[in-house]
Motif scaffolding. Sequence first.
Motif, PDB file in Angstrom:
ATOM      1  N   VAL A   1     -51.700   4.398 -90.903  1.00 43.37           N
ATOM      2  CA  VAL A   1     -50.703   5.573 -92.118  1.00 43.37           C
ATOM      3  C   VAL A   1     -49.472   4.994 -91.230  1.00 43.37           C
ATOM      4  O   VAL A   1     -48.683   4.263 -90.624  1.00 43.37           O
ATOM      5  CB  VAL A   1     -51.036   6.995 -91.318  1.00 43.37           C
ATOM      6  N   PRO A   2     -48.592   5.514 -92.508  1.00 44.53           N
ATOM      7  CA  PRO A   2     -46.766   4.418 -92.228  1.00 44.53           C
ATOM      8  C   PRO A   2     -46.550   4.793 -91.177  1.00 44.53           C
ATOM      9  O   PRO A   2     -46.375   6.758 -91.553  1.00 44.53           O
ATOM     10  CB  PRO A   2     -46.138   4.135 -93.390  1.00 44.53           C
ATOM     11  N   GLU A   3     -45.579   5.110 -90.614  1.00 44.46           N
ATOM     12  CA  GLU A   3     -44.957   5.906 -89.200  1.00 44.46           C
ATOM     13  C   GLU A   3     -44.237   6.399 -90.057  1.00 44.46           C
ATOM     14  O   GLU A   3     -43.801   7.719 -89.351  1.00 44.46           O
ATOM     15  CB  GLU A   3     -44.851   4.907 -87.762  1.00 44.46           C
ATOM     16  N   ALA A   4     -43.700   6.070 -91.039  1.00 44.32           N
ATOM     17  CA  ALA A   4     -42.632   7.062 -91.828  1.00 44.32           C
ATOM     18  C   ALA A   4     -42.941   8.276 -92.194  1.00 44.32           C
ATOM     19  O   ALA A   4     -41.957   9.756 -92.219  1.00 44.32           O
ATOM     20  CB  ALA A   4     -41.818   6.485 -92.486  1.00 44.32           C
ATOM     21  N   MET A   5     -43.725   8.549 -92.469  1.00 45.24           N
ATOM     22  CA  MET A   5     -44.892   9.441 -92.788  1.00 45.24           C
ATOM     23  C   MET A   5     -45.622  10.777 -91.800  1.00 45.24           C
ATOM     24  O   MET A   5     -45.798  11.574 -92.095  1.00 45.24           O
ATOM     25  CB  MET A   5     -45.826   9.331 -93.865  1.00 45.24           C
ATOM     26  N   CYS A   6     -45.050  10.613 -90.500  1.00 43.76           N
ATOM     27  CA  CYS A   6     -45.600  11.159 -89.818  1.00 43.76           C
ATOM     28  C   CYS A   6     -44.817  11.983 -88.483  1.00 43.76           C
ATOM     29  O   CYS A   6     -43.818  11.404 -88.404  1.00 43.76           O
ATOM     30  CB  CYS A   6     -46.385  10.258 -88.857  1.00 43.76           C
ATOM     31  N   PHE A   7     -45.584  13.042 -88.090  1.00 41.28           N
ATOM     32  CA  PHE A   7     -44.328  14.032 -87.542  1.00 41.28           C
ATOM     33  C   PHE A   7     -45.165  13.840 -85.992  1.00 41.28           C
ATOM     34  O   PHE A   7     -46.074  14.272 -86.755  1.00 41.28           O
ATOM     35  CB  PHE A   7     -44.395  14.674 -87.862  1.00 41.28           C
TER      36      PHE A   7
END
Length: 342
Positions: free
Chosen positions: A122-128
């Motif tokens: 998963v792209p890191e930018a999509m994660c929280f």
Amino acid sequence: MTISDTSARRRAVVVHRRDGGLTVSCDLLPVPPIEGAALRVRPEYVGICGSDLEQIFGEMDPSFEVTFPHVLGHEWSGVVVAAGPAAARFRPGDRVIGHGALGGNIWFGVSTDGAMADTFLVPEAMCFAVPPTVSSLRAALVEPLACCLQALRTAGGVDAGHTVAIFGCGAIGLSMVGLARSLGARVVAVDRSPHRLGIAARLGADHCVEAGDDTAATVLDTLGGRGADLVVEASGAPAAQVAALEVTAQDARVLFMGLAHRRSDQVSLHQIQNRNLRLLSSTGAPPHIWEPTLRLLDRTGLNLEPLVSDVFAFEDCAAALEAARDATAHAKVMLSPDGGRR
């Protein structure tokens, strides 16, 4: 196969187009290399969303770009097991969730491989980051709650002085029950399923109304004839859409969240004008609402775990999908690599 074996192969719940239809199976797939700012995540829980059922059973909005075969799953919580060389925010061991928007109508778990696998990228930018106070099961329910928080902000919010009527007790409707109740509002939940109304009661609904021949009259009688300050239509059913306008108080707001696939029955423009109603709609959870949703869970302790009726293993994906379609006995259905709650 165990999780440690996935350096070579991984189990994944895959949607295939076969013989003119769609099938779902638990397959062994290669583990893709990790590059750039991607994260490799081991899922804890992956929810079955209504949109998952729509794509599998032929009701998906044609505007969405769907690719086959693909790994299912966009509502998830998990643990980072590896980070790409350009990843800067997360490291192995971090608990994360992620939104599914990849731009336009391209979605994680619909247009690309999703989260129902022993590990996934998963792209890191999509994660929280998941706060320590929030369990992995609660975290996997953030997506429907984020949809509700966004919708409430769109509608101007609620407080302890408001009465909220919610039509439809699927994941969105039940999340709205919990959210509105946590903000102090008086809540009336409406659904055809006694099972789901029971969950609404556990989440704090003050009144539960079983939908029938004259649902609007029953709701109004429950409310003493005054009507609701905010009505949330979360089912998409034409009859519920009409009833939503009929149970309103003066100057009320009507918020349409349920995805409508059929034209509603005729509604009264006079009623809208006479009661000075505001009609609004809200669909989905844009990326900017996810961190506020996590903060809300952290600060309020809101627990939506009663939504989860079942946790299936990946190998039992077909049974999980059938359970998710059955509102009489099931609510939110989750999968985890080997089934069961942790």
